[in-house]
Design a protein around this motif. Structure first.
Motif, PDB file in Angstrom:
ATOM      1  N   SER A  36     -35.424  35.257 -45.021  1.00 38.44           N
ATOM      2  CA  SER A  36     -34.901  36.064 -46.132  1.00 38.44           C
ATOM      3  C   SER A  36     -35.903  37.177 -46.439  1.00 38.44           C
ATOM      4  O   SER A  36     -36.996  37.214 -45.893  1.00 38.44           O
ATOM      5  N   ALA A  37     -35.528  38.013 -47.384  1.00 37.94           N
ATOM      6  CA  ALA A  37     -36.467  38.994 -47.934  1.00 37.94           C
ATOM      7  C   ALA A  37     -37.491  38.257 -48.798  1.00 37.94           C
ATOM      8  O   ALA A  37     -37.229  37.141 -49.256  1.00 37.94           O
ATOM      9  N   THR A  42     -34.672  41.359 -53.074  1.00 37.54           N
ATOM     10  CA  THR A  42     -33.254  41.731 -53.090  1.00 37.54           C
ATOM     11  C   THR A  42     -32.812  42.081 -54.508  1.00 37.54           C
ATOM     12  O   THR A  42     -32.051  43.030 -54.710  1.00 37.54           O
ATOM     13  N   GLU A 120     -34.856  42.242 -45.905  1.00 37.70           N
ATOM     14  CA  GLU A 120     -34.982  41.385 -44.724  1.00 37.70           C
ATOM     15  C   GLU A 120     -35.590  42.162 -43.552  1.00 37.70           C
ATOM     16  O   GLU A 120     -36.331  41.591 -42.750  1.00 37.70           O
ATOM     17  N   PHE A 181     -28.881  37.194 -43.843  1.00 37.95           N
ATOM     18  CA  PHE A 181     -28.155  37.986 -44.833  1.00 37.95           C
ATOM     19  C   PHE A 181     -27.472  39.239 -44.287  1.00 37.95           C
ATOM     20  O   PHE A 181     -26.330  39.509 -44.608  1.00 37.95           O
ATOM     21  N   ARG A 195     -24.909  37.506 -51.522  1.00 40.37           N
ATOM     22  CA  ARG A 195     -26.199  37.004 -51.998  1.00 40.37           C
ATOM     23  C   ARG A 195     -26.403  35.546 -51.570  1.00 40.37           C
ATOM     24  O   ARG A 195     -25.478  34.749 -51.629  1.00 40.37           O
ATOM     25  N   GLY A 196     -27.618  35.264 -51.167  1.00 42.45           N
ATOM     26  CA  GLY A 196     -27.919  33.906 -50.702  1.00 42.45           C
ATOM     27  C   GLY A 196     -27.435  33.647 -49.276  1.00 42.45           C
ATOM     28  O   GLY A 196     -27.489  32.528 -48.779  1.00 42.45           O
ATOM     29  N   GLY A 197     -26.982  34.698 -48.605  1.00 44.16           N
ATOM     30  CA  GLY A 197     -26.309  34.545 -47.312  1.00 44.16           C
ATOM     31  C   GLY A 197     -27.187  34.226 -46.117  1.00 44.16           C
ATOM     32  O   GLY A 197     -26.678  34.043 -45.013  1.00 44.16           O
ATOM     33  N   SER A 198     -28.497  34.129 -46.318  1.00 47.89           N
ATOM     34  CA  SER A 198     -29.362  33.806 -45.174  1.00 47.89           C
ATOM     35  C   SER A 198     -29.079  32.424 -44.606  1.00 47.89           C
ATOM     36  O   SER A 198     -29.226  32.201 -43.404  1.00 47.89           O
TER      37      SER A 198
HETATM   38  N1  ASP Z   1     -32.180  38.060 -49.680  1.00 48.94           N
HETATM   39  C1  ASP Z   1     -30.824  37.710 -49.936  1.00 48.94           C
HETATM   40  C2  ASP Z   1     -30.665  37.305 -51.384  1.00 48.94           C
HETATM   41  O1  ASP Z   1     -31.628  37.270 -52.132  1.00 48.94           O
HETATM   42  C3  ASP Z   1     -30.300  36.668 -49.013  1.00 48.94           C
HETATM   43  C4  ASP Z   1     -30.967  35.325 -49.101  1.00 48.94           C
HETATM   44  O2  ASP Z   1     -32.105  35.214 -49.546  1.00 48.94           O
HETATM   45  O3  ASP Z   1     -30.352  34.349 -48.671  1.00 48.94           O
HETATM   46  O4  ASP Z   1     -29.568  37.054 -51.797  1.00 48.94           O
END
Ligand code: ASP
Ligand code: MG
Length: 439
Positions: A36-37, A42, A120, A181, A195-198
């Motif tokens: 992820s970042a 993000t 990312e 992501f 969001r959260g897609g990693s």
């Molecule tokens: N960096 C993205 C987010 O904060 C993806 C992730 O972390 O999964 O949503």
């Protein structure tokens, strides 16, 4: 090959980046690592985009320059040679200069997605350069060259497979790093998996390369049997089947992105949720095994709205439900729970963007009532209907709590209750006490 995913906090500081690097190289096995970042990045990129939407270039510029300073400091702390420090600083400066160029253009969703992708791109560049500096044969795989969604914004697994497989054939490479992501959409534009897609990236990549295992590394010891932030005495669940995990992720277990289970399930690849703080702990394994007659966990999802449509016309009629569901379909609003009686139907939704229009349309078919501020509590396990006693135990735990809807029998894996948000804590605690803690 295994696929390992590390989230934002695991790469949140130079020290954590070093830990992750040590960790993924310790056993000498080849791996594909999804990152992820850095944590917070993000969110900052979202904020920058908001300023650009509002034509406030100075506001965006302030955040960009603050981030630039932090990142350049990280570079100084992460690498040991001037050569690498210079190379990575140059990359980072180019990225932040690029973010400044959005000041003088029309700003749309397309530009926002380009901005969101930078986190990312930077974190993976940093970690892969660190690995190489420390003598590891590591290669950075640009996710934008293989992660693709189709015209319905769904990941195109065939495309992903076809394009990633040729990139990972070099047996001398120990670590492949790629971005979570981010992806390209059907038009070839930069996009993302939400969001959260990693986690989703890890699962898709795992399926695409037929990985032996997908590991999602976080800071807690697997999926818990209830929300540790809300109730006392939760414990990690050792094993879940794919369906149980999907229900839990959808209904509120924050550790895993809800969409992430599907590709792994489809390719039958075990997913492990593991803890970087306790790497030897077993964590949670998600696979196709079923533990018969076991209730595994409870999760809750807030901000739910229930809509009831009552109509004499429903009595002995057919086609009524179709008309009702069509309205939700027209306004692209997913329904979570459904309960019917001969004279009415109740549904629950969490997306209320089109609520008013939906209600207008529904009033053509009956008397409509709306309850807001509700919460779905979902009890997950092997709830196959011929097992006896499970519904009774869950219901017994909720005997002092007003229940708006109950849904059971939709799948073999859950029973869901719709209650007031204000009763959530009480309900979750009571379920934990009754189902898991033997009270
Ligand atoms: N960096 C993205 C987010 O904060 C993806 C992730 O972390 O999964 O949503
Ligand atoms: Mg996450």
């Amino acid at each position: 090959m295994k696929v390992l995913k590390f989230g934002g906090t695991s790469v949140g500081t130079p020290a954590r980046m070093k830990d992750v690097s040590k960790f993924i190289t310790a056993d000498g096995e080849r791996k594909l690592v999804v990152l992820s970042a850095m944590s917070g990045t993000t969110n900052s990129l979202v904020e920058i985009s908001k300023y650009y939407y509002n034509q406030n270039a100075a506001g965006a510029g302030d955040i960009i320059n603050k981030m630039r300073g932090t990142y350049l400091e990280h570079v100084d702390n992460l690498y040991s040679t001037d050569k690498v420090k210079q190379e990575v600083s140059k990359f980072i400066n180019e990225k932040f200069d690029y973010l400044l160029t959005f000041a003088n253009m029309e700003f749309t969703g397309k530009e926002e997605k380009i901005i969101l992708a930078q986190g990312e791109l930077i974190s993976t560049y940093m970690v892969s350069h660190y690995l190489v500096e420390t003598g590891i044969n590591a290669v950075l795989l640009p996710a934008l060259n293989f992660m693709k969604t189709d015209a319905d914004s769904e990941p195109d697994l065939n495309y992903i497979s076809e394009h990633i497989q040729p990139l990972i054939t070099d047996k001398n490479v120990q670590i492949y790093i790629t971005q979570g992501f981010i992806c390209r959409n059907a038009n070839g534009d930069i996009d993302n998996l939400q969001r959260g897609g990693s986690d989703y990236t890890a699962s898709l990549v795992g399926a695409a390369i037929q990985a032996e295992e997908i590991q999602i590394w976080t800071d807690i010891d697997g999926m818990h049997n209830n929300d540790p932030r809300v109730v006392d005495k939760t414990s990690p669940v050792r094993q879940l089947n794919f369906e149980e995990a999907a229900e839990l992720a959808y209904f509120g277990a924050k550790i895993l992105h809800p969409t992430c289970i599907q590709p792994a399930k489809f390719a039958n690849i075990p997913v492990k949720l593991l803890n970087t703080m306790q790497p030897d702990a077993p964590g949670t394994t998600i696979d196709n095994r079923i533990q018969h007659g076991t209730i595994k966990a409870v999760a809750a999802k807030e901000n739910i709205t229930a809509i009831k449509i009552k109509s004499g016309r429903m009595l002995l009629a057919y086609g009524f439900l179709r008309k009702v569901f069509e309205i939700f379909e027209t306004y692209k609003t997913p329904i979570d729970m459904i309960c019917t009686s001969e004279v009415g139907v109740s549904v629950s939704i969490d997306n209320t963007a089109n609520l008013e229009t939906i209600l207008q349309e529904l009033r053509k078919y009956g008397t409509v009532t709306v309850d807001k501020g509700l919460c779905i509590v979902c009890v997950v396990g092997d709830m196959e209907w011929e097992n006896v006693g499970f519904e009774a135990r869950a219901l017994d735990a909720l005997k002092d709590i007003p229940v708006r809807m109950i849904s059971y029998g939709g799948s073999n894996y859950n029973i869901s209750f719709l209650i007031n948000e204000s009763d959530k804590q009480r309900a979750l605690q009571s379920l934990s006490d009754h189902l898991f803690n033997g009270k």
